[in-house]
Scaffold this motif. Structure first.
Motif, short mmCIF file in Angstrom:
data_model
loop_
_atom_site.label_atom_id
_atom_site.label_comp_id
_atom_site.label_asym_id
_atom_site.label_seq_id
_atom_site.Cartn_x
_atom_site.Cartn_y
_atom_site.Cartn_z
N GLY A 80 0.82 -1.21 0.00
CA GLY A 80 0.00 0.00 0.00
C GLY A 80 0.85 1.25 0.00
N ALA A 81 1.96 1.21 0.73
CA ALA A 81 2.86 2.37 0.78
C ALA A 81 3.56 2.58 -0.56
N TRP A 82 4.04 1.51 -1.17
CA TRP A 82 4.70 1.67 -2.47
C TRP A 82 3.73 2.20 -3.52
N ASN A 83 2.51 1.70 -3.49
CA ASN A 83 1.53 2.18 -4.47
C ASN A 83 1.12 3.62 -4.19
N GLU A 84 1.08 4.00 -2.92
CA GLU A 84 0.76 5.39 -2.59
C GLU A 84 1.85 6.31 -3.11
N ALA A 85 3.10 5.92 -2.93
CA ALA A 85 4.21 6.72 -3.45
C ALA A 85 4.14 6.82 -4.96
N ALA A 86 3.79 5.71 -5.61
CA ALA A 86 3.71 5.69 -7.08
C ALA A 86 2.65 6.64 -7.61
N LYS A 87 1.57 6.82 -6.85
CA LYS A 87 0.50 7.75 -7.28
C LYS A 87 1.02 9.17 -7.44
N MET A 146 3.91 0.48 -15.69
CA MET A 146 2.96 0.75 -14.62
C MET A 146 1.57 1.04 -15.19
N GLU A 147 1.53 1.76 -16.27
CA GLU A 147 0.24 2.05 -16.91
C GLU A 147 -0.38 0.78 -17.48
N GLN A 148 0.45 -0.10 -18.01
CA GLN A 148 -0.04 -1.36 -18.56
C GLN A 148 -0.67 -2.23 -17.47
N TRP A 151 -1.17 -0.54 -11.85
CA TRP A 151 -0.61 -0.28 -10.52
C TRP A 151 0.89 -0.48 -10.58
N PHE A 152 1.57 -0.07 -9.51
CA PHE A 152 3.01 -0.31 -9.41
C PHE A 152 3.24 -1.74 -8.94
N LEU A 153 2.64 -2.11 -7.81
CA LEU A 153 2.64 -3.49 -7.31
C LEU A 153 1.20 -3.93 -7.09
#
Length: 242
Positions: A80-87, A146-148, A151-153
């Motif tokens: 959740g943290a990695w995906n939040e950073a990716a946003k 990531m767009e494909q 999400w990032f993870l």
């Protein structure tokens, strides 16, 4: 020597985002951040983003000056943290970062050059110097990938087995770029007896989490039963081509 390399390398337009998930550690994340920026040949093009849980009072206080991204929903884990950073990332290349990774000198130029053209989805495959299997222990992707994925993870996980799905699907989709000769240091207690198994490591690697995450992985990736061998928590993951 650094100035020499700067002259050799054309000033890049490629921007790199370090997505740094951390929890319950007031000192390690800051040391890690400083190391990665100091080891970059062109730190001015590196974007570093901390992401922490809202209930991590120690982390929130320690990183307040760095405007960390806060995961408001409890229980999403490091994914959740990695995906939040990716946003919030603006980079063309996005790098999964934890407190326990040490880069090579000039890692930013190495990642850019080995990734090559960013016009198509790509995942860079590096080594941690320990694993000999096909698990990608650090997600290094371009924005197209990531767009494909969307999400990032994969957000179906909180931690363990997110890397299994990330790795398996990268091979399945044919987007990997092999750079296993690039070896980064993973200062993890499984590899280094001098690194303590703290509360964050303990929770991430509990048997209960592994069992549930493995169930989710095989449910979401039925093809893995034939082409992704999973022999144990830290043993081999092998991908068999179609």
């Amino acid at each position: 020597m650094i100035d020499f390399f700067r002259r050799l390398v054309k000033r890049p337009s490629v921007r790199i985002s370090l997505l740094h998930a951390t929890r319950g550690r007031p000192e390690r994340p800051l040391k890690c951040r400083d190391t990665w920026l100091s080891m970059a040949l062109m730190p001015e093009r590196v974007e570093h983003i901390f992401a922490i849980d809202s209930d991590d009072t120690v982390g929130c206080e320690a990183l307040a000056n760095y405007q960390p991204k806060i995961v408001q929903q409890v229980g999403l884990g490091c994914v959740g943290a990695w995906n939040e950073a990716a946003k919030h990332a603006t980079g063309d290349i996005l790098v999964q970062l934890s407190d326990d990774w040490v880069p090579v000198k000039g890692w930013d130029v190495v990642f850019e050059q080995r990734m090559g053209s960013l016009s198509k989805p790509k995942v860079l495959v590096i080594s941690d110097g320990h694993r000999k299997d096909d698990l990608l222990c650090m997600a290094i992707v371009n924005r197209k990938r990531m767009e494909q994925q969307g999400w990032f993870l994969p957000p179906a996980y909180t931690g363990v087995y997110s890397d299994d799905e990330f790795s398996f699907r990268a091979y399945e989709d044919g987007v990997t770029v092999d750079a296993r000769d690039v070896v980064l240091t993973h200062e993890h207690p499984n590899y280094d007896a001098n690194v303590p198994m703290d509360d964050t490591y303990e929770k991430q690697n509990s048997n209960a989490r592994y069992a549930e995450a493995k169930r989710i992985f095989l449910e979401r990736n039925p093809g893995a039963k034939k082409r992704w061998f999973i022999q144990g928590n830290w043993s081999e993951r092998k991908w068999l081509p179609k």
